[in-house]
Scaffold this active site. Structure first.
Site, mmCIF file in Angstrom:
data_model
loop_
_atom_site.group_PDB
_atom_site.id
_atom_site.type_symbol
_atom_site.label_atom_id
_atom_site.label_comp_id
_atom_site.label_asym_id
_atom_site.label_seq_id
_atom_site.Cartn_x
_atom_site.Cartn_y
_atom_site.Cartn_z
ATOM 1 N N GLY A 23 -3.250 -5.832 -0.587
ATOM 2 C CA GLY A 23 -1.921 -5.986 -1.158
ATOM 3 C C GLY A 23 -0.880 -5.743 -0.087
ATOM 4 N N HIS A 24 0.077 -6.636 0.001
ATOM 5 C CA HIS A 24 1.136 -6.501 0.992
ATOM 6 C C HIS A 24 2.469 -6.525 0.280
ATOM 7 C CE1 HIS A 24 -1.316 -8.301 4.530
ATOM 8 N NE2 HIS A 24 -1.507 -7.012 4.373
ATOM 9 N N LYS A 46 0.822 -3.783 7.491
ATOM 10 C CA LYS A 46 0.612 -5.026 8.236
ATOM 11 C C LYS A 46 1.505 -6.146 7.723
ATOM 12 C CE LYS A 46 -3.723 -4.837 7.099
ATOM 13 N NZ LYS A 46 -3.788 -3.475 6.578
ATOM 14 N N GLN A 92 -6.997 -4.919 5.024
ATOM 15 C CA GLN A 92 -7.684 -3.620 5.139
ATOM 16 C C GLN A 92 -7.556 -3.078 6.575
ATOM 17 O OE1 GLN A 92 -9.832 -6.292 3.572
ATOM 18 N NE2 GLN A 92 -8.796 -5.799 1.692
ATOM 19 N N ASP A 147 -3.522 -0.488 4.355
ATOM 20 C CA ASP A 147 -2.181 -0.093 3.902
ATOM 21 C C ASP A 147 -1.318 0.465 5.019
ATOM 22 O OD1 ASP A 147 -2.894 -0.740 1.231
ATOM 23 O OD2 ASP A 147 -3.995 1.142 1.142
#
Ligand code: IMP
Ligand code: MG
Length: 426
Positions: free
Chosen positions: A40-41, A16, A223, A13
């Site tokens: 999740g992005h 990225k 990650q 988180d």
């Protein structure tokens, strides 16, 4: 030397997605190298906010080839939902390739993830319950299902008739859960096979061609280094290798082609799930940073734990990954603070140490050495070059670079694409 690795330097988180999205502007290819839909992005473009779990962040650039790489585990159901959402927002999916070597999350994996977490009781890891750990375990045990199996349904059926009894035995006998049937899984995955067929390929020729032509290829990590199966805070880690080595293995690219490794770090630290977190802040300051930084998981909505920037973690990440450049995100979250702390060293049982050690019970009981830097107490969100930043903010960046051992070349001061200080050339 055209390959750029973009990975997380902390516990995930770090932002990225935003950095990869920016880098993708000048890239011909983006490859998601590991992880699954535990990641999740969020990418914000003007009025629109895109949330990705599996699709490489470069998908918003229509010319960029986006590859879901060998090292990924994907849940076809989640992937299809994401594809439909993107299509409905007008994204072009013609340049998406899914490696036939990537593994699939099967319907029993999320169930086993939840059951295993339950059985661990107080020692549970706080997984995302997406089935990622069980799917990677099956891959290593050589009873996994690969995306390419969707193009060989007879083979998939035969393998299921061997694998499913193993899974049902655990489900029914250990956990009292209902069993799965070959027929139901086969029917479900036959439907996925039909809908995903156009994306499934061997990306090897595409990737080797791009590398040979010297095109810019970005390896998008998921990650972060401290969640790496070997290098992180085991067992409080994910089941893949978010480090630079994992990125290369997951994409199928050799180290000689890597021109730059970018480590993305948040200007402070967050972690979701359980496990050691030396600089964690409890109380009102932690609460304040969580709210101001919207520190709630993209995938699970869970509140993230928050803490100060840990230069021991950063130095370790720079070392084990060979990070050339730091991209520091969410600097603006610190805008109002009077004093900002950086952890510069640990003491474990009285002994000084400068990096996170393997023994997590030692890591949980450290004395921390902090350096205090003055806050800037003004908004940085409009800064577009380093000289736009207040002196105290530049001083904070300089301390981070010196302590971590790599230059801070990118700084993010807001969620929007343009709220970024980028290096003139890279
Ligand atoms: P799993 O990857 O779902 O097995 O979860 C293992 C650990 O990794 C848990 O602490 C999760 O919260 C953490 N984790 C997994 N994916 C992410 C991510 O994308 N960002 C942050 N933490 C993650
Ligand atoms: Mg995330």
């Amino acid at each position: 030397m055209s390959v750029v690795i973009c990975l997380g330097g902390q516990w995930g988180d770090e932002g990225k997605g935003k950095i990869v999205d920016l880098l993708a502007e000048s890239a011909q290819m983006v490859i998601r190298s590991q992880g699954g839909n535990n990641a999740g992005h969020t990418v914000v473009v003007g009025e629109r906010t895109f949330k990705f779990n599996l699709i490489p962040a470069g998908i918003l650039h229509p010319e960029t080839v986006c590859v879901i790489g060998n090292g990924v585990v994907l849940d076809p159901k989640v992937l299809l939902a994401e594809l439909e959402d993107l299509e409905s927002q007008g994204a072009n999916l013609d340049n998406l390739v899914i490696s036939e070597r990537a593994h699939m999350i099967m319907p029993y994996h999320p169930v086993l993830d939840r059951m295993e977490e339950g059985a661990r009781g107080d020692d549970r890891l706080g997984t995302t319950y997406r089935g990622v750990g069980p799917a990677y375990s099956d891959k290593v045990r050589r009873i996994g299902f690969r995306v390419g199996d969707l193009q060989k349904l007879r083979f998939l059926e035969k393998k299921l008739s061997f694998v499913l009894p193993l899974k049902n035995d655990a489900l029914v006998r250990l956990y009292g859960a209902p069993p799965f049937t070959v027929e139901a899984i086969l029917a479900e995955y036959t439907d996925y096979a039909r809908r995903l067929d156009r994306f499934i390929r061997d990306p090897y020729p595409l990737i080797q061609g791009a590398v040979a032509r010297g095109e810019r290829v970005i390896l998008e990590g998921a990650q972060g280094t401290m969640l790496d199966l070997d290098l992180g805070t085991y067992p409080y880690v994910t089941s893949s290798y978010p480090s630079a080595g994992g990125a290369l293995a997951g994409a199928g690219i050799g180290p000689r082609y890597v021109g730059r490794t970018i480590g993305v770090f948040k200007a402070y630290t967050t972690r979701v799930g359980y496990g050691p977190f030396p600089t964690e802040l409890e109380g009102s300051l932690g609460e304040y940073l969580r709210e101001r930084g919207s520190e709630y998981g993209t995938t699970t909505g869970r509140a993230r734990r928050v803490g100060w920037f840990d230069a021991c973690v950063a130095r370790y990440a720079v070392g084990v990954n060979g990070i050339d450049s730091i991209a520091l995100t969410k600097l603006d979250v610190l805008d109002e603070l009077e004093v900002i702390r950086i952890c510069t060293g640990y003491r474990s049982k009285g002994e000084p140490t400068d990096h996170p050690m393997a023994n997590i019970s030692h890591l949980k009981h450290l004395e921390l050495e902090y350096e205090d830097v003055p806050g800037w107490q003004q908004s940085t969100t409009a800064a577009r070059q380093l000289s736009d930043l207040p002196g105290e903010a530049r001083q904070y960046l300089a301390r981070i670079a010196a302590l971590a051992g790599a230059p801070v070349d990118w700084v993010s001061v807001g969620a929007e694409r343009d709220q970024t200080i980028e290096p003139a050339a890279w």
